[in-house]
Design a protein around this motif. Structure first.
Motif, mmCIF file in Angstrom:
data_model
loop_
_atom_site.group_PDB
_atom_site.id
_atom_site.type_symbol
_atom_site.label_atom_id
_atom_site.label_comp_id
_atom_site.label_asym_id
_atom_site.label_seq_id
_atom_site.Cartn_x
_atom_site.Cartn_y
_atom_site.Cartn_z
ATOM 1 N N LEU A 16 14.058 19.242 81.307
ATOM 2 C CA LEU A 16 15.358 19.326 80.640
ATOM 3 C C LEU A 16 15.281 18.788 79.218
ATOM 4 O O LEU A 16 15.891 19.338 78.295
ATOM 5 C CB LEU A 16 16.402 18.569 81.451
ATOM 6 N N ALA A 17 14.510 17.727 79.021
ATOM 7 C CA ALA A 17 14.356 17.161 77.678
ATOM 8 C C ALA A 17 13.642 18.141 76.751
ATOM 9 O O ALA A 17 14.018 18.288 75.582
ATOM 10 C CB ALA A 17 13.598 15.844 77.752
ATOM 11 N N LEU A 18 12.637 18.816 77.248
ATOM 12 C CA LEU A 18 11.934 19.798 76.421
ATOM 13 C C LEU A 18 12.819 21.012 76.134
ATOM 14 O O LEU A 18 12.783 21.567 75.031
ATOM 15 C CB LEU A 18 10.629 20.224 77.092
ATOM 16 N N ALA A 19 13.637 21.420 77.120
ATOM 17 C CA ALA A 19 14.575 22.519 76.889
ATOM 18 C C ALA A 19 15.603 22.137 75.831
ATOM 19 O O ALA A 19 15.965 22.955 74.973
ATOM 20 C CB ALA A 19 15.255 22.903 78.192
ATOM 21 N N ALA A 20 16.063 20.893 75.874
ATOM 22 C CA ALA A 20 17.016 20.426 74.862
ATOM 23 C C ALA A 20 16.356 20.381 73.483
ATOM 24 O O ALA A 20 16.996 20.699 72.475
ATOM 25 C CB ALA A 20 17.540 19.039 75.247
ATOM 26 N N LEU A 21 15.098 20.004 73.446
ATOM 27 C CA LEU A 21 14.375 19.956 72.178
ATOM 28 C C LEU A 21 14.217 21.346 71.570
ATOM 29 O O LEU A 21 14.296 21.514 70.352
ATOM 30 C CB LEU A 21 12.999 19.314 72.402
ATOM 31 N N VAL A 22 14.024 22.352 72.405
ATOM 32 C CA VAL A 22 13.895 23.730 71.925
ATOM 33 C C VAL A 22 15.265 24.305 71.565
ATOM 34 O O VAL A 22 15.410 25.040 70.582
ATOM 35 C CB VAL A 22 13.191 24.599 72.987
ATOM 36 N N ALA A 23 16.308 23.973 72.340
ATOM 37 C CA ALA A 23 17.635 24.555 72.141
ATOM 38 C C ALA A 23 18.371 23.950 70.953
ATOM 39 O O ALA A 23 19.255 24.610 70.382
ATOM 40 C CB ALA A 23 18.476 24.372 73.400
ATOM 41 N N MET A 43 19.252 7.404 65.513
ATOM 42 C CA MET A 43 18.353 6.577 66.279
ATOM 43 C C MET A 43 18.789 6.547 67.748
ATOM 44 O O MET A 43 17.949 6.569 68.632
ATOM 45 C CB MET A 43 18.351 5.173 65.672
ATOM 46 N N ILE A 44 20.091 6.495 67.961
ATOM 47 C CA ILE A 44 20.599 6.471 69.330
ATOM 48 C C ILE A 44 20.267 7.787 70.035
ATOM 49 O O ILE A 44 19.900 7.789 71.215
ATOM 50 C CB ILE A 44 22.116 6.194 69.328
ATOM 51 N N ALA A 45 20.393 8.890 69.303
ATOM 52 C CA ALA A 45 20.081 10.193 69.901
ATOM 53 C C ALA A 45 18.611 10.252 70.318
ATOM 54 O O ALA A 45 18.279 10.821 71.371
ATOM 55 C CB ALA A 45 20.410 11.306 68.910
ATOM 56 N N PHE A 46 17.746 9.668 69.526
ATOM 57 C CA PHE A 46 16.321 9.659 69.877
ATOM 58 C C PHE A 46 16.073 8.851 71.143
ATOM 59 O O PHE A 46 15.308 9.274 72.024
ATOM 60 C CB PHE A 46 15.490 9.107 68.718
ATOM 61 N N PHE A 47 16.719 7.685 71.253
ATOM 62 C CA PHE A 47 16.550 6.869 72.450
ATOM 63 C C PHE A 47 17.120 7.564 73.685
ATOM 64 O O PHE A 47 16.536 7.499 74.769
ATOM 65 C CB PHE A 47 17.182 5.490 72.275
ATOM 66 N N LEU A 48 18.241 8.241 73.524
ATOM 67 C CA LEU A 48 18.796 8.997 74.647
ATOM 68 C C LEU A 48 17.866 10.128 75.057
ATOM 69 O O LEU A 48 17.699 10.401 76.255
ATOM 70 C CB LEU A 48 20.177 9.539 74.284
ATOM 71 N N CYS A 50 14.609 10.083 74.704
ATOM 72 C CA CYS A 50 13.470 9.449 75.378
ATOM 73 C C CYS A 50 13.808 9.108 76.827
ATOM 74 O O CYS A 50 12.987 9.304 77.731
ATOM 75 C CB CYS A 50 13.041 8.185 74.630
ATOM 76 N N ILE A 51 15.017 8.611 77.061
ATOM 77 C CA ILE A 51 15.438 8.316 78.430
ATOM 78 C C ILE A 51 15.496 9.608 79.244
ATOM 79 O O ILE A 51 15.050 9.655 80.397
ATOM 80 C CB ILE A 51 16.794 7.581 78.419
ATOM 81 N N LEU A 52 16.047 10.668 78.654
ATOM 82 C CA LEU A 52 16.089 11.956 79.342
ATOM 83 C C LEU A 52 14.687 12.471 79.612
ATOM 84 O O LEU A 52 14.428 13.057 80.667
ATOM 85 C CB LEU A 52 16.880 12.971 78.508
ATOM 86 N N PHE A 53 13.764 12.243 78.693
ATOM 87 C CA PHE A 53 12.380 12.682 78.881
ATOM 88 C C PHE A 53 11.732 11.963 80.060
ATOM 89 O O PHE A 53 10.977 12.565 80.822
ATOM 90 C CB PHE A 53 11.577 12.439 77.603
ATOM 91 N N VAL A 54 12.052 10.688 80.212
ATOM 92 C CA VAL A 54 11.485 9.931 81.338
ATOM 93 C C VAL A 54 12.115 10.385 82.652
ATOM 94 O O VAL A 54 11.422 10.529 83.669
ATOM 95 C CB VAL A 54 11.693 8.410 81.116
ATOM 96 N N ILE A 55 13.415 10.641 82.635
ATOM 97 C CA ILE A 55 14.108 11.018 83.867
ATOM 98 C C ILE A 55 13.775 12.450 84.276
ATOM 99 O O ILE A 55 13.453 12.717 85.438
ATOM 100 C CB ILE A 55 15.628 10.833 83.700
ATOM 101 N N CYS A 56 13.897 13.379 83.317
ATOM 102 C CA CYS A 56 13.686 14.794 83.646
ATOM 103 C C CYS A 56 13.065 15.478 82.432
ATOM 104 O O CYS A 56 13.773 15.972 81.548
ATOM 105 C CB CYS A 56 15.022 15.435 84.029
ATOM 106 N N TRP A 57 11.740 15.510 82.375
ATOM 107 C CA TRP A 57 11.075 16.015 81.182
ATOM 108 C C TRP A 57 11.291 17.499 80.937
ATOM 109 O O TRP A 57 11.345 17.901 79.772
ATOM 110 C CB TRP A 57 9.592 15.646 81.177
#
Length: 66
Positions: free
Chosen positions: A17-24, A1-6, A8-15
């Protein structure tokens, strides 16, 4: 759950990078999978060696418990 919230915060700050992390993430998980399998095998082998080494002491102490 914490990883999901982190994430989400990354998605708001830098989407991007968040999408790259989701793919990687699945790719990294697949690359690390053989190391987990080797770790399980080594743990089993070391447990077997430990059981064989401690068997005489366990047998001797079992005789005095009765």
């Amino acid at each position: 759950m914490i990883a999901f919230f982190l994430w989400c915060i990354l998605f708001v700050i830098c989407w991007p990078l968040a999408l790259a992390a989701l793919v990687a993430y699945p790719i990294v998980w697949l690359l690390l999978l053989p190391f987990r399998i080797v770790g399980i095998a080594v743990n089993g082998a070391l447990s077997l060696v430990w059981a064989v080494v401690t068997l005489p002491a366990r047998l001797l102490t079992a005789l005095f418990r009765i």
